[in-house]
Scaffold this motif. Structure first.
Motif, PDB file in Angstrom:
ATOM      1  N   VAL A 269       0.841  -1.209   0.000  1.00 17.39           N
ATOM      2  CA  VAL A 269       0.000   0.000   0.000  1.00 17.39           C
ATOM      3  C   VAL A 269       0.868   1.248   0.000  1.00 17.39           C
ATOM      4  O   VAL A 269       0.687   2.155  -0.829  1.00 17.39           O
ATOM      5  CB  VAL A 269      -0.949  -0.012   1.211  1.00 17.39           C
ATOM      6  N   LEU A 270       1.824   1.338   0.936  1.00 13.84           N
ATOM      7  CA  LEU A 270       2.673   2.538   1.028  1.00 13.84           C
ATOM      8  C   LEU A 270       3.512   2.716  -0.233  1.00 13.84           C
ATOM      9  O   LEU A 270       3.647   3.820  -0.765  1.00 13.84           O
ATOM     10  CB  LEU A 270       3.582   2.450   2.248  1.00 13.84           C
ATOM     11  N   GLY A 271       4.090   1.616  -0.719  1.00 17.49           N
ATOM     12  CA  GLY A 271       4.909   1.709  -1.929  1.00 17.49           C
ATOM     13  C   GLY A 271       4.107   2.177  -3.123  1.00 17.49           C
ATOM     14  O   GLY A 271       4.562   3.007  -3.911  1.00 17.49           O
ATOM     15  N   GLY A 272       2.877   1.652  -3.269  1.00 15.91           N
ATOM     16  CA  GLY A 272       2.033   2.074  -4.380  1.00 15.91           C
ATOM     17  C   GLY A 272       1.635   3.535  -4.278  1.00 15.91           C
ATOM     18  O   GLY A 272       1.580   4.256  -5.272  1.00 15.91           O
ATOM     19  N   LEU A 273       1.341   4.008  -3.045  1.00 20.35           N
ATOM     20  CA  LEU A 273       0.970   5.414  -2.855  1.00 20.35           C
ATOM     21  C   LEU A 273       2.133   6.354  -3.149  1.00 20.35           C
ATOM     22  O   LEU A 273       1.921   7.503  -3.570  1.00 20.35           O
ATOM     23  CB  LEU A 273       0.468   5.625  -1.422  1.00 20.35           C
ATOM     24  N   LEU A 274       3.355   5.880  -2.909  1.00 27.32           N
ATOM     25  CA  LEU A 274       4.543   6.710  -3.164  1.00 27.32           C
ATOM     26  C   LEU A 274       5.157   6.411  -4.532  1.00 27.32           C
ATOM     27  O   LEU A 274       6.326   6.706  -4.765  1.00 27.32           O
ATOM     28  CB  LEU A 274       5.586   6.472  -2.063  1.00 27.32           C
ATOM     29  N   LYS A 275       4.343   5.819  -5.422  1.00 21.75           N
ATOM     30  CA  LYS A 275       4.829   5.425  -6.750  1.00 21.75           C
ATOM     31  C   LYS A 275       5.319   6.619  -7.559  1.00 21.75           C
ATOM     32  O   LYS A 275       6.237   6.494  -8.378  1.00 21.75           O
ATOM     33  CB  LYS A 275       3.700   4.702  -7.493  1.00 21.75           C
ATOM     34  N   GLU A 276       4.710   7.809  -7.344  1.00 26.92           N
ATOM     35  CA  GLU A 276       5.120   8.994  -8.095  1.00 26.92           C
ATOM     36  C   GLU A 276       6.567   9.364  -7.817  1.00 26.92           C
ATOM     37  O   GLU A 276       7.196  10.069  -8.607  1.00 26.92           O
ATOM     38  CB  GLU A 276       4.208  10.182  -7.749  1.00 26.92           C
ATOM     39  N   GLY A 277       7.095   8.911  -6.695  1.00 23.78           N
ATOM     40  CA  GLY A 277       8.495   9.187  -6.373  1.00 23.78           C
ATOM     41  C   GLY A 277       9.452   8.204  -7.016  1.00 23.78           C
ATOM     42  O   GLY A 277      10.619   8.119  -6.601  1.00 23.78           O
ATOM     43  N   LYS A 278       8.968   7.462  -8.005  1.00 22.33           N
ATOM     44  CA  LYS A 278       9.777   6.474  -8.742  1.00 22.33           C
ATOM     45  C   LYS A 278      10.294   5.397  -7.788  1.00 22.33           C
ATOM     46  O   LYS A 278       9.658   5.080  -6.788  1.00 22.33           O
ATOM     47  CB  LYS A 278      10.922   7.166  -9.492  1.00 22.33           C
ATOM     48  N   LYS A 279      11.463   4.843  -8.091  1.00 17.60           N
ATOM     49  CA  LYS A 279      11.983   3.726  -7.296  1.00 17.60           C
ATOM     50  C   LYS A 279      12.301   4.134  -5.859  1.00 17.60           C
ATOM     51  O   LYS A 279      12.074   3.362  -4.915  1.00 17.60           O
ATOM     52  CB  LYS A 279      13.240   3.152  -7.953  1.00 17.60           C
ATOM     53  N   LEU A 280      12.796   5.351  -5.687  1.00 17.89           N
ATOM     54  CA  LEU A 280      13.124   5.807  -4.326  1.00 17.89           C
ATOM     55  C   LEU A 280      11.865   5.941  -3.484  1.00 17.89           C
ATOM     56  O   LEU A 280      11.867   5.625  -2.290  1.00 17.89           O
ATOM     57  CB  LEU A 280      13.874   7.144  -4.387  1.00 17.89           C
ATOM     58  N   GLY A 281      10.774   6.422  -4.081  1.00 19.60           N
ATOM     59  CA  GLY A 281       9.518   6.570  -3.349  1.00 19.60           C
ATOM     60  C   GLY A 281       8.966   5.228  -2.912  1.00 19.60           C
ATOM     61  O   GLY A 281       8.524   5.060  -1.760  1.00 19.60           O
TER      62      GLY A 281
END
Length: 824
Positions: A269-281
């Motif tokens: 969930v968190l990784g998908g929500l921060l997807k706009e930050g590319k791989k680092l997000g």
């Protein structure tokens, strides 16, 4: 010389640069191709997957993965089944030799049973899960009986669980294993295939349980890496699904891994929500989830160890090539890569369609060119040749049996030829008569004058008919050429329209929603199809509010101010139920609009009039007003006039230019019947963008334009439709103005007034006396005046059409809101 050297050097430098870049890309592609060939085509990947599934356990005891995997590979890729079996046996041997022997025995039993049952199986794919469940259940039952010499209820229950798991896993592997076995896949992944793929990957990773690298658990690193990849590719929804499914499989394999399901799901969930930050997000999302969930871990290792495992997964994720994730993303619905792939496919289909339409356009253009090439190489001696043929036909019937043949054609050839040529021309011009002087001279020269006259008359009839037929053929060829050219132009324009790609107006849609909702008007959805000036096309979904006119009173004025041009409501569709919505279509309004009125009466007050009238709103900003008067009265005349207008309307709406449309209607009506049934046509084409009008009057009476106290007469001379197959259409152009009244009428109205010598002056006077500018009232008053002048007798069909040109001013003023940037 320096310029020459410079022109030679610069291209070489550019070629070297591009060549080096191409070489790098080429080497990467070659390396990926080698890996793909080695692992997929050679089947090494199936060997590795078999090894891991062979040692995969559920609840530290059950091994239901081996036979389903082997059975599916055997069904899909039979030539690679031995590799899969070797991998399974080696993997099972790492647990125990007995397990390896059981794996081999069960696989052999499946092969024997499947071969025997192949004769009666109609659908192998549907039957496969049943075979696998039964064979594995029988094998496990035999193993339990051999090891303990008796069967307890617990043993039977566990055998049933393994058989059920084998059945389900076979269904899952049938969906997911083809993704590994086929190196080329063009279709997108279905939702079921994505879930099955995740289950397969998680099942494979359970084979790594117990493997450690410097006290770091390999299954934890790989499971978190899997969540990172799918969160990065497809967002929070798929990422959390991968986390839950993977965690669930690991918790079944080892109860101690149960708490990892929460960690993996939260990471997804968190990784998908921060997807706009590319791989680092995405990596940051996993790190935060590890910190939050790791603090509550009990008995599974310290937080430091968990963070190090997360760091290993992140490091592996950061080194994953972008090319790999992009290729996988193309097959998952909802990803930008998948959308781009779909748009690429649609663009290709659109271009192919446009190319085919364009090819058809060129074909019609070539046909038109072929038909229009009449007599490319004109023969100067054609007339002399035709005269010789004509003369030979005449002499064959007259002179061949005459006793003076030798004297006339051998001794006096020139004189005889000249006389006969002159006779032919005289009879052709004078309806078969010959001048008195020529007749006397010919009687002195020829002894069969009467026979010659009769023969020439007969041959002239055939000759004239032949010439008329030739002329008709030439006219028909020219008409067909014009029609083919018109069709070619329409198809060419259609091909260009197809190639116009629909733009994405996401930003503009958000701006409109924000602006209108900021004003206090609630809207649900905005879809922009075109923002081209003068051709705006927007659809807005608004909550249904009992039809109080919010679209016309509020939204259209707001859009008018936002877009800087007049916008009107073209159509509203209400869903009349509670909490329903209204779908409104907003379009650019044309600078001008036309209001029409019509009045008509049939001869002697009958019900059927020979006149027909029509108003045609064409799709490219033009408005047509037309009257057709069929010859005579009654049903036949009404049918002819109605047919004329229907044909014209269909041809005009196809996009063909109006002059060619009228010619096409004329040719159809003239060739359709041999009866002398003709129709007049009075057509006015009004351009709503600038109020310019083209008048095409085919056998019709004059029209009039009333502009204040000024009357303008519109007249043209053309024969009625259907008389001639080929004729030139005279077009009269006139610039109309706002407030103008256009009055069109049939001959029953124009020539209707009794005891009137000059119909033009009488009509102009009546128009000047009018005190109203309402189109319907004007039409009624003119018809009434004509009928009154004839002592209320209607001697012919009468039709009056009045069109008023007006500026198209919206009913509601625009409401000032922030302007919209048309370009994204």
């Amino acid at each position: 010389m320096e310029k020459v050297e410079q022109s030679l050097i610069e291209p070489i430098r550019e070629v070297n640069l591009h060549s080096s870049k191409w070489n790098i890309d080429h080497l990467i592609n070659q390396f990926l191709l080698l890996l793909e060939t080695f692992f997929i085509k050679k089947g090494i990947l199936l060997l590795l997957v078999g090894f891991l599934l062979g040692r995969a356990l559920i609840l530290a005891k059950l091994t239901p993965f081996g036979l389903p995997f082997f059975a599916v590979v055997y069904l899909i890729k039979r030539d690679k089944a031995p590799l899969a079996l070797i991998g399974l046996i080696v993997g099972a041997a790492t647990i125990s030799l007995g397990n390896a022997a059981l794996t081999f025995t069960v696989a052999l039993g499946f092969l024997v049973a499947f071969k025997i049952g192949e004769k009666w199986i109609k659908n192998e794919m549907k039957a496969l899960p049943f075979f696998v469940g039964i064979i594995l259940g029988a094998g496990k039952l035999a193993e339990a009986f051999i090891s303990s010499k008796q069967l307890a209820v617990y043993d039977i229950m566990m055998v049933g669980v393994q058989a059920s798991l084998a059945f389900i896993l076979t269904l899952i592997f049938l969906q997911s294993i083809p993704l590994f076995t086929f190196h080329k896949r063009r279709q997108l992944l279905k939702t079921e295939e994505i879930v099955c793929l995740i289950i397969l990957l998680a099942s494979i990773m359970t084979g790594t349980i117990g493997w450690k690298i410097y006290d770091l658990s390999l299954e934890h690193i790989m499971s978190r890496y899997l969540v990172l990849v799918f969160s990065f590719i497809a967002g929070a929804t798929v990422g959390s699904t991968v986390g839950v499914v993977t965690g669930l499989i690991f918790s079944l394999a080892s109860v101690s891994s149960f708490y990892h399901m929460s960690l993996l799901a939260f990471s997804g969930v968190l990784g998908g929500l921060l997807k706009e930050g590319k791989k680092l997000g995405v990596s940051l999302g996993l790190f935060i989830a590890t910190l939050l969930i790791g603090m509550y871990g009990e008995g599974v290792g310290s937080l430091k160890l968990t963070l190090m495992e997360t760091a290993g997964a992140i490091l592996l994720f950061l080194f994953t090539p972008q090319n790999l994730t992009s290729r996988l993303a193309k097959y998952i619905p909802g990803t930008p890569e998948h959308t781009a792939e779909q748009q690429k496919y649609m663009r290709k289909m659109r271009d192919v369609t446009a190319q085919r339409v364009s090819q058809f356009s060129h074909v019609f253009q070539a046909l038109s060119h072929s038909f229009s090439q009449v007599d490319i190489f004109p023969d100067d001696h054609e007339e002399e040749r035709e005269m010789d043929y004509f003369m030979s036909h005449v002499t064959a019937k007259t002179c061949q049996t005459c006793f003076k043949k030798e004297q006339c054609w051998a001794k006096n050839f020139n004189t005889t030829y000249a006389y006969m040529e002159q006779i032919i021309h005289d009879m052709d011009r004078n309806d078969g008569n010959v001048s008195l002087k020529l007749s006397r001279d010919w009687e002195k020269h020829c002894s069969r004058t009467k026979k010659v006259y009769e023969t020439i008359g007969q041959e002239l009839t055939f000759y004239q008919a032949n010439q008329k037929l030739k002329k008709k053929v030439q006219e028909s060829r020219k008409l067909v050429a014009d029609q083919l050219q018109g069709v070619s132009e329409v198809m060419g324009n259609f091909a260009k329209e197809i190639q116009r790609e629909r733009e994405n107006y996401y930003k503009q849609e958000e701006q409109i929603i924000e602006a209108i909702q900021g004003f206090g008007v609630e809207i649900e959805q905005v879809e922009i199809f075109s923002l081209e000036p003068g051709n705006v096309d927007i659809e807005i979904t608004v909550p249904f509010s009992n039809g109080h006119g919010e679209c016309e009173k509020l939204i259209a004025p707001m859009l008018s101010d936002i877009l800087g041009e007049s916008i009107i409501v073209k159509k509203e569709d209400y869903e009349e139920y509670s909490n329903g919505v209204c779908h409104a279509v907003f379009r650019s309004s044309k600078p001008f609009t036309v209001e029409t009125g019509v009045a008509h009466a049939a001869k002697d007050g009958g019900l059927v009039s020979g006149d027909s009238h029509s108003t045609i709103e064409l799709g490219f900003g033009k408005f047509a007003v037309a009257i057709s008067d069929g010859m005579g009265n009654g049903e036949r005349a009404h049918y002819e006039s109605k047919e004329t207008l229907q044909l014209l309307q269909k041809i005009l709406q196809s996009g063909i230019e109006e002059k060619l449309a009228i010619k096409s209607v004329n040719s159809i009506l003239s060739l359709r019947t041999t009866d002398e049934i003709f129709s007049t046509l009075d057509l006015a084409m009004i351009d709503l963008k600038n109020a310019s009008a083209n008048f095409l009057k085919i056998g019709s009476t004059p029209s009039f334009i009333k502009r204040g106290k000024k009357i303008i007469k519109i007249q043209a001379s053309n024969l009625p439709i259907g008389i001639l197959q080929e004729f030139e259409v005279d077009v009269v152009s006139e610039q109309l103005k706002s407030g103008d009244l256009l009055i069109m009428m049939s001959d029953g109205v124009f020539e209707g007034p009794k005891h009137v010598e000059n119909y033009d002056l009488w009509m102009k006077r009546k128009l000047l006396e009018l005190e109203t500018d309402d189109p319907q009232e004007v039409a009624d008053l003119i018809l009434e005046e004509v009928i009154r002048s004839r002592s209320e007798m209607i001697d012919d069909d009468m039709t009056v059409m009045v069109a008023k040109i007006k500026h198209n001013t919206p009913k509601w003023a625009s409401i000032p809101i922030q302007k919209l940037k048309r370009q994204a």
